[in-house]
Design an enzyme around this catalytic site. Structure first.
Site, short mmCIF file in Angstrom:
data_model
loop_
_atom_site.label_atom_id
_atom_site.label_comp_id
_atom_site.label_asym_id
_atom_site.label_seq_id
_atom_site.Cartn_x
_atom_site.Cartn_y
_atom_site.Cartn_z
N TYR A 57 0.83 -1.21 0.00
CA TYR A 57 0.00 0.00 0.00
C TYR A 57 0.86 1.25 0.00
O TYR A 57 1.93 1.27 0.61
CB TYR A 57 -0.88 0.05 1.25
N HIS A 120 -1.29 -11.56 0.76
CA HIS A 120 -2.22 -10.61 0.14
C HIS A 120 -3.03 -11.25 -0.98
O HIS A 120 -4.18 -10.89 -1.22
CB HIS A 120 -1.42 -9.41 -0.38
N SER A 150 -5.78 -13.66 1.94
CA SER A 150 -6.69 -12.74 1.29
C SER A 150 -6.81 -13.08 -0.19
O SER A 150 -5.80 -13.38 -0.85
CB SER A 150 -6.18 -11.30 1.45
N GLN A 176 -9.38 -12.37 4.56
CA GLN A 176 -9.89 -11.05 4.19
C GLN A 176 -10.32 -11.09 2.72
O GLN A 176 -9.54 -11.47 1.85
CB GLN A 176 -8.85 -9.96 4.40
#
Length: 328
Positions: A57, A120, A150, A176
């Site tokens: 990010y 991720h 995720s 997630q």
């Protein structure tokens, strides 16, 4: 943090993808220490403590988010969840994982130990068993408390759990994924797998990236340019979805509820998420004012039944191709 008024409400988690180096990523809206502190203060003062980030990010300026969070969390008042880099071959081998995790630890600082370390997205050049073996070693070293995943497929989850059981490796504790009033396929395909194995679910994009807004807000994911904007446009900018969403706006308007708030409140209070399963909702914003409005909406509690019915009707009105999620 559980809600005393709504004890089965899922955990509310702060999404921070809008924080980073704005000189590199034009979608970043919070860069300076003052901006980040004000944003985090609002979340803290409302009684919330869990913050979500990622090594990647923001999308257009990877690795520039975590240092800003670390600086703002010098007093250690927040619990920090982050994610390893997961989009390049080799990211999930031992060397790649070590580089990403150690980078996060250095950026976040000793006052911000990693709570959940997510993969991720799948990195399919490295065998899952090798990835879990490396993560188990790092987990034993105390580099993170819990393992998360995720954007994996349900069959991936089954495979990861089986490998962990067979080899005595760390098992994923949290998943997630994308979940909201439009993207609900996971209720049938993923949730049964997670419930069977005792894995919590954290929902991102709980208001469908602003598509329910009566007036599209600036800097939301649906309108952003680049990779993220392209994904959300492909998911939601379809005639069937636009028509169904308009009916939700009309029903909510009768009660003075903005469409965006109705969508967010549905995910928090009327979806399949619950504190009983350890579930959570990741709530993001482009600035403090948007965050305040989102938290106000959540604090307003459950929706009137006719609005719930209108939101549920969105799912009934869409074809299977319109209500998918994001899996890599």
């Amino acid at each position: 943090m559980p809600s005393a008024k709504y004890p089965n409400r899922p955990e509310i988690i702060l999404g921070t993808v809008s924080i980073g180096d704005s000189s590199v990523d034009k979608d970043v809206t919070m860069d300076t220490p003052e901006q980040v502190k004000e944003f985090l203060d609002e979340f803290y003062n409302r009684g919330y403590r869990v913050v979500d980030t990622a090594r990647g990010y923001p999308v257009g300026a990877p690795t520039t988010n975590e240092p800003r969070l670390g600086l703002a969390n010098k007093d250690g008042r927040f619990v920090i969840d982050t994610k390893v880099l997961s989009f390049t071959p080799g990211d999930h081998n031992k060397e790649g994982l070590a580089k990403s995790i150690d980078g996060s630890i250095a950026a976040l600082g000793p006052q911000s130990p990693i709570n959940i370390e997510y993969l991720h997205a799948p990195e399919r050049t490295t065998p899952f068993a090798d990835t879990l073996a490396a993560l188990t070693e790092f987990h034993k070293e105390g580099k993170f408390k819990k393992l998360g995943i995720s954007n994996y497929r349900p069959d991936d989850v089954e495979q990861l759990v089986q490998i962990a059981a067979d080899k005595g490796l760390v098992k994923p504790a949290v998943f997630q994924g994308l979940y909201n009033a439009i993207s609900r396929n996971c209720e049938k395909t993923l949730f049964p797998v997670l419930r069977k194995h005792g894995i919590a679910f954290y929902a991102y994009s709980p208001a469908a990236s602003g598509i329910f807004s009566d007036k599209r807000r600036s800097n939301n994911r649906f309108e952003s340019s680049g990779y993220v904007g392209t994904i959300y446009t492909q998911l939601y900018n379809r005639p069937a979805i636009v028509a169904a969403v308009e009916k939700v706006r009309e029903a909510a308007k009768k009660h003075g509820i903005p469409g965006h708030d109705a969508a967010l409140r549905w995910t928090v209070y009327h979806s399949q998420l619950s504190a009983e399963h350890g579930d959570g909702v990741v709530v993001g914003a482009a600035n403090v004012e948007q965050l305040r409005k989102n938290l106000d909406a959540i604090d307003a509690g459950p929706l009137p039944q006719d609005v719930v019915d209108a939101v549920n009707a969105v799912n009934d009105a869409l074809g299977e191709e319109d209500k998918g999620g994001f899996e890599a």
